[in-house]
Design a protein around this motif. Structure first.
Motif, PDB file in Angstrom:
ATOM      1  N   ALA A   1      34.145 124.665 127.082  1.00 47.09           N
ATOM      2  CA  ALA A   1      34.839 123.496 127.942  1.00 47.09           C
ATOM      3  C   ALA A   1      35.203 123.990 129.331  1.00 47.09           C
ATOM      4  O   ALA A   1      36.147 125.024 129.260  1.00 47.09           O
ATOM      5  N   PRO A   2      34.512 123.291 130.479  1.00 46.16           N
ATOM      6  CA  PRO A   2      35.204 123.894 131.856  1.00 46.16           C
ATOM      7  C   PRO A   2      36.643 123.532 132.134  1.00 46.16           C
ATOM      8  O   PRO A   2      37.108 122.441 131.796  1.00 46.16           O
ATOM      9  N   VAL A   3      37.326 124.456 132.584  1.00 49.34           N
ATOM     10  CA  VAL A   3      38.639 124.355 132.940  1.00 49.34           C
ATOM     11  C   VAL A   3      38.619 124.206 134.615  1.00 49.34           C
ATOM     12  O   VAL A   3      38.054 124.746 135.105  1.00 49.34           O
ATOM     13  N   VAL A   4      39.000 122.744 135.002  1.00 53.80           N
ATOM     14  CA  VAL A   4      38.993 122.645 136.418  1.00 53.80           C
ATOM     15  C   VAL A   4      40.504 122.007 136.777  1.00 53.80           C
ATOM     16  O   VAL A   4      41.206 121.569 136.035  1.00 53.80           O
TER      17      VAL A   4
ATOM     18  N   GLU B   1      50.377 130.512 134.863  1.00 53.30           N
ATOM     19  CA  GLU B   1      50.163 130.732 133.719  1.00 53.30           C
ATOM     20  C   GLU B   1      48.471 130.721 133.453  1.00 53.30           C
ATOM     21  O   GLU B   1      48.033 130.999 132.391  1.00 53.30           O
ATOM     22  N   LEU B   2      47.655 130.080 134.393  1.00 54.09           N
ATOM     23  CA  LEU B   2      46.306 130.099 134.223  1.00 54.09           C
ATOM     24  C   LEU B   2      45.586 131.046 135.039  1.00 54.09           C
ATOM     25  O   LEU B   2      44.420 130.875 135.320  1.00 54.09           O
ATOM     26  N   ASP B   3      46.424 132.003 135.641  1.00 53.75           N
ATOM     27  CA  ASP B   3      45.682 132.869 136.683  1.00 53.75           C
ATOM     28  C   ASP B   3      44.602 133.474 135.801  1.00 53.75           C
ATOM     29  O   ASP B   3      44.770 134.257 134.758  1.00 53.75           O
ATOM     30  N   GLY B   4      43.662 133.570 136.291  1.00 53.13           N
ATOM     31  CA  GLY B   4      42.349 134.179 136.056  1.00 53.13           C
ATOM     32  C   GLY B   4      41.565 133.454 134.981  1.00 53.13           C
ATOM     33  O   GLY B   4      40.654 134.181 134.515  1.00 53.13           O
ATOM     34  N   THR B   5      41.843 132.264 134.614  1.00 52.39           N
ATOM     35  CA  THR B   5      41.038 131.693 133.546  1.00 52.39           C
ATOM     36  C   THR B   5      40.488 130.342 133.873  1.00 52.39           C
ATOM     37  O   THR B   5      39.889 129.719 133.306  1.00 52.39           O
TER      38      THR B   5
ATOM     39  N   ALA C   1      43.441 129.473 144.816  1.00 49.74           N
ATOM     40  CA  ALA C   1      42.219 129.661 143.966  1.00 49.74           C
ATOM     41  C   ALA C   1      41.559 131.190 143.621  1.00 49.74           C
ATOM     42  O   ALA C   1      41.199 131.120 142.689  1.00 49.74           O
ATOM     43  N   ALA C   2      42.000 131.948 144.549  1.00 50.44           N
ATOM     44  CA  ALA C   2      41.657 133.363 144.337  1.00 50.44           C
ATOM     45  C   ALA C   2      42.349 133.910 143.126  1.00 50.44           C
ATOM     46  O   ALA C   2      41.524 134.579 142.350  1.00 50.44           O
ATOM     47  N   ARG C   3      43.507 133.391 142.810  1.00 52.29           N
ATOM     48  CA  ARG C   3      44.111 133.957 141.544  1.00 52.29           C
ATOM     49  C   ARG C   3      43.852 133.266 140.549  1.00 52.29           C
ATOM     50  O   ARG C   3      43.941 133.677 139.330  1.00 52.29           O
ATOM     51  N   LEU C   4      43.776 131.981 140.556  1.00 57.98           N
ATOM     52  CA  LEU C   4      43.488 131.061 139.632  1.00 57.98           C
ATOM     53  C   LEU C   4      41.961 131.142 138.721  1.00 57.98           C
ATOM     54  O   LEU C   4      41.895 130.899 137.643  1.00 57.98           O
ATOM     55  N   LEU C   5      41.029 131.545 139.550  1.00 56.30           N
ATOM     56  CA  LEU C   5      39.600 131.713 139.250  1.00 56.30           C
ATOM     57  C   LEU C   5      39.396 132.482 138.301  1.00 56.30           C
ATOM     58  O   LEU C   5      39.925 133.673 138.450  1.00 56.30           O
TER      59      LEU C   5
ATOM     60  N   GLY D   1      34.046 132.050 138.666  1.00 53.57           N
ATOM     61  CA  GLY D   1      34.502 130.897 138.984  1.00 53.57           C
ATOM     62  C   GLY D   1      34.189 130.202 140.295  1.00 53.57           C
ATOM     63  O   GLY D   1      34.252 130.956 141.356  1.00 53.57           O
ATOM     64  N   THR D   2      34.058 128.976 140.416  1.00 54.38           N
ATOM     65  CA  THR D   2      33.656 128.233 141.775  1.00 54.38           C
ATOM     66  C   THR D   2      35.009 127.592 142.540  1.00 54.38           C
ATOM     67  O   THR D   2      35.850 127.038 141.637  1.00 54.38           O
TER      68      THR D   2
END
Length: 285
Positions: free
Chosen positions: A117-120, A180-184, A233-237, A241-242
């Motif tokens: 499931a996509p995480v947005v 807590e969502l970095d890289g995911t 965005a660079a750390r979260l994706l 990721g887009t």
């Protein structure tokens, strides 16, 4: 300025209101006059009940507000965004048609996710418009929306509760939110404030009624907040990721450079429906 005069039919009342709004410089006087009448009556104009003094007085108040350039959406309490009807209120940015294209790019990216499931994440969500577009157009997606303004967050909460209660709302700064969502995260999307301080909006509705926090991006170029959004965005994706972010037409080259400097790849500019540069799209390698 012309005064609103009693009329025996609603069509005549709307025609009179159209003339008043046109004289006040409202960009779409005929459409706004009709929409105000239909909002008041709760029905299309062709099904309108008989004119009464009470209804006509209430209509005159609405027309008076619009002629003073109160946004139509604040008078009706609603705004259209893609297939949604959202609540609108002072204290939050009124969603614009050009942002629908930005939301569409995020929807497209979320639909392309395979295997889970996509995480947005929607940074600077405002009324929640983009987050709700993704949540309702990509069933099963996990959508997290971040907003700093308490007024905008309260409006987003009402919209989320009405349209997609599974959207997670977070009160926070887009620059530091969700470590807590970095890289995911599969998709990060944003319509941040980006207007430079010396480019005050021409439209009275924007200049006097949209909150400064939602308009001005900070710094001489208006890109301080967008820079922070790109860094987040660079750390979260996750890898691959887009990233999708709205910007002003004149900022496309600068925003592409910011995205590339943050380590994003496949950086490209997308256009809105009028052919103007409107958003950046990029990918984490």
């Amino acid at each position: 300025m012309s005064e609103f005069r009693p009329a025996p039919t609603w069509r005549q009342a709307v025609a009179g209101a159209t003339a008043i709004l046109a004289e006040a410089g409202v960009p779409s006087p005929a459409v706004d006059a009709r929409l105000l009448a239909e909002h008041l009556l709760g029905t299309p104009l062709v099904l309108a009940p008989d004119v009464t003094p009470e209804l006509l007085a209430r209509y005159a108040d609405l027309v008076r507000g619009r002629s003073s350039r109160v946004p139509l959406q604040h008078l009706t309490g609603t705004m259209a965004f893609r297939h949604l009807t959202l609540e609108a209120a002072p204290g939050a940015f009124v969603a614009r048609p050009e942002t629908e294209v930005v939301a569409g790019a995020a929807v497209e990216a979320a639909r392309a996710v395979r295997g889970h499931a996509p995480v947005v994440v929607d940074l600077c969500t405002g009324s929640g418009a983009i987050a709700l577009a993704v949540a309702t157009e990509v069933p099963g997606s996990q959508v997290i929306a971040v907003e700093l303004s308490p007024d905008a967050l309260a409006l987003a909460r009402r919209n989320v509760d009405a349209l997609a209660p599974d959207v997670r709302l977070v009160a926070g700064d887009a620059a530091t939110a969700l470590p807590e969502l970095d890289g995911t995260v599969d998709v990060v999307v944003s319509n941040p404030p980006y207007i430079p301080p010396d480019q005050v909006p021409v439209d009275v509705e924007v200049r006097e009624h949209d909150p400064d926090l939602a308009l001005y991006g900070g710094g001489p170029d208006g890109l301080d907040v967008p820079r922070a959004v790109v860094a987040s965005a660079a750390r979260l994706l996750r890898p691959g990721g887009t990233f999708v972010m709205e910007h002003a037409e004149v900022q496309s080259a600068a925003v592409r450079e910011i995205a590339a400097a943050a380590g994003l790849v496949d950086v490209a500019t997308g256009e809105d429906l009028t052919g103007r540069d409107r958003y950046v799209r990029a990918r984490r390698p």
